[in-house]
Design an enzyme around this catalytic site. Structure first.
Site, PDB file in Angstrom:
ATOM      1  N   CYS A 141       0.863  -1.397  -0.114  1.00 35.15           N
ATOM      2  CA  CYS A 141      -0.058   0.035  -0.325  1.00 35.15           C
ATOM      3  C   CYS A 141       1.282   1.490  -0.224  1.00 35.15           C
ATOM      4  CB  CYS A 141      -0.980   0.014   1.537  1.00 35.15           C
ATOM      5  SG  CYS A 141      -2.419   1.127   1.070  1.00 35.15           S
ATOM      6  N   HIS A 169      -3.607  -4.969  -0.142  1.00 33.24           N
ATOM      7  CA  HIS A 169      -3.197  -5.101   1.596  1.00 33.24           C
ATOM      8  C   HIS A 169      -3.339  -6.994   2.080  1.00 33.24           C
ATOM      9  CE1 HIS A 169      -2.785  -1.471   4.122  1.00 33.24           C
ATOM     10  NE2 HIS A 169      -3.799  -1.091   3.375  1.00 33.24           N
ATOM     11  N   GLU A 191      -1.880  -8.801   4.155  1.00 32.59           N
ATOM     12  CA  GLU A 191      -1.514  -9.070   5.332  1.00 32.59           C
ATOM     13  C   GLU A 191      -2.877  -9.087   6.049  1.00 32.59           C
ATOM     14  OE1 GLU A 191      -1.193  -4.010   5.370  1.00 32.59           O
ATOM     15  OE2 GLU A 191      -1.092  -5.667   3.725  1.00 32.59           O
TER      16      GLU A 191
END
Length: 234
Positions: free
Chosen positions: A90, A174, A176
C-alpha cells in the site's frame, strides 16, 4: 517455518503511526525475524545489514512534506541499489515507486473494501495466486506512473495494483489484513455512513477466505529472499 541459522532477518519499516494491527499482521504472515522501525518517528536502520526490507501501509501520502518521508524513500532507494529484496505494501508500494523514479498522485476518492484485482503478467511473487483474485483495499493515492524499467503485474479499474523492478515488488492492496483489521480500518475512515456500512457488510468469512489466496505472496517473497541470500553466501 524456518528455524535456527536459516531464519531470515527482515527490516520492517513501519509507517502506520503506531497502528496496533500492523506489527501483528506482518509478524503472522512473514516467516522471518522482523526488526521493526517506526519510520514516522524517524527510526530507520543504521545500515543495510538485512536479508530484505518490508515497507508497510500508512495514513500518510508519500508526497507530503514530512521530515521522515524523504529519508524513508532514500533508504528504500539505497536498499534497492544494493540488491536487497523489497516488498512494499500500500503506502510501501507508493514509497517504492517514488524511490525508483515513478509517480504517485491523489485519486480524489477512496478504493475501500474487498475488490477484484487482475494479474497482467506471470511473476514468482504471484505463483499460486489466481489470475483474478480478491483483496482488501484501502487507499486514496495511487501509483500513476511506473518507475523506469518496472513491470506491471496486476491492476483493476482503480489502476496499478502491483509492479516489480529487479528484486523489488510493490502491491497496492493489503494481503496482510485479517477481518479485525479490515473492520477497524473501515470504521476509521471519514466517509459517508452508507459507504462505511456497505464496506463493513462485505467483510464476511467468505470474502476473507477468498482474499487469503493472495497471502501466498508472503511465502513467495520469503522463498525468493532465501534464494538471494543463498546466492550471496555462495
Amino acid at each position: 517455518m524456518s528455524s535456527g541459522q536459516d531464519r531470515l532477518r527482515l527490516a520492517l519499516l513501519n509507517a502506520s503511526h503506531d497502528d496496533e494491527h500492523t506489527p501483528r499482521n506482518f509478524r503472522r504472515e512473514l516467516d522471518a525475524d522482523l526488526v521493526e522501525f517506526d519510520v514516522t518517528a524517524n527510526e530507520r536502520p543504521a545500515d543495510l545489514g538485512f536479508d530484505g526490507v518490508v515497507v508497510t501501509g500508512s495514513r500518510a501520502s508519500v508526497y507530503w512534506d514530512r521530515d521522515w518521508i524523504r529519508p524513508l524513500v532514500e533508504y528504500v532507494a539505497d536498499a534497492h541499489e544494493r540488491g536487497l529484496p523489497i516488498l512494499g505494501v500500500c503506502y510501501g508500494h507508493q514509497v517504492l515507486a517514488s524511490a525508483l523514479g515513478g509517480h504517485v498522485e491523489g485519486m480524489g476518492e477512496y478504493e475501500l473494501g474487498y475488490r477484484e484485482v487482475r494479474r497482467t503478467a506471470d511473476d514468482e511473487l504471484f505463483a499460486g495466486v489466481p489470475d483474478s483474485f480478491t483483496v482488501f483495499t484501502s487507499h486514496s493515492d495511487a501509483v500513476t506512473e511506473l518507475p523506469p524499467g518496472a513491470d506491471l503485474l496486476a491492476e483493476n479499474d482503480y489502476g496499478i495494483h502491483a509492479f516489480r523492478r529487479g528484486n523489488a515488488w510493490g502491491v497496492q492492496f493489503h494481503p496482510e489484513y485479517d477481518r479485525e483489521t479490515a473492520t477497524a480500518i473501515t470504521k476509521g475512515k471519514d466517509l459517508p455512513d452508507e459507504r462505511i456500512e456497505s464496506v463493513l457488510a462485505g467483510i464476511t468469512e467468505e470474502n476473507y477466505a477468498e482474499a487469503c489466496q493472495a497471502k501466498r505472496l508472503f511465502e513467495n517473497f520469503t522463498t525468493y529472499v532465501r534464494q538471494v541470500r543463498q546466492r550471496v553466501v555462495g
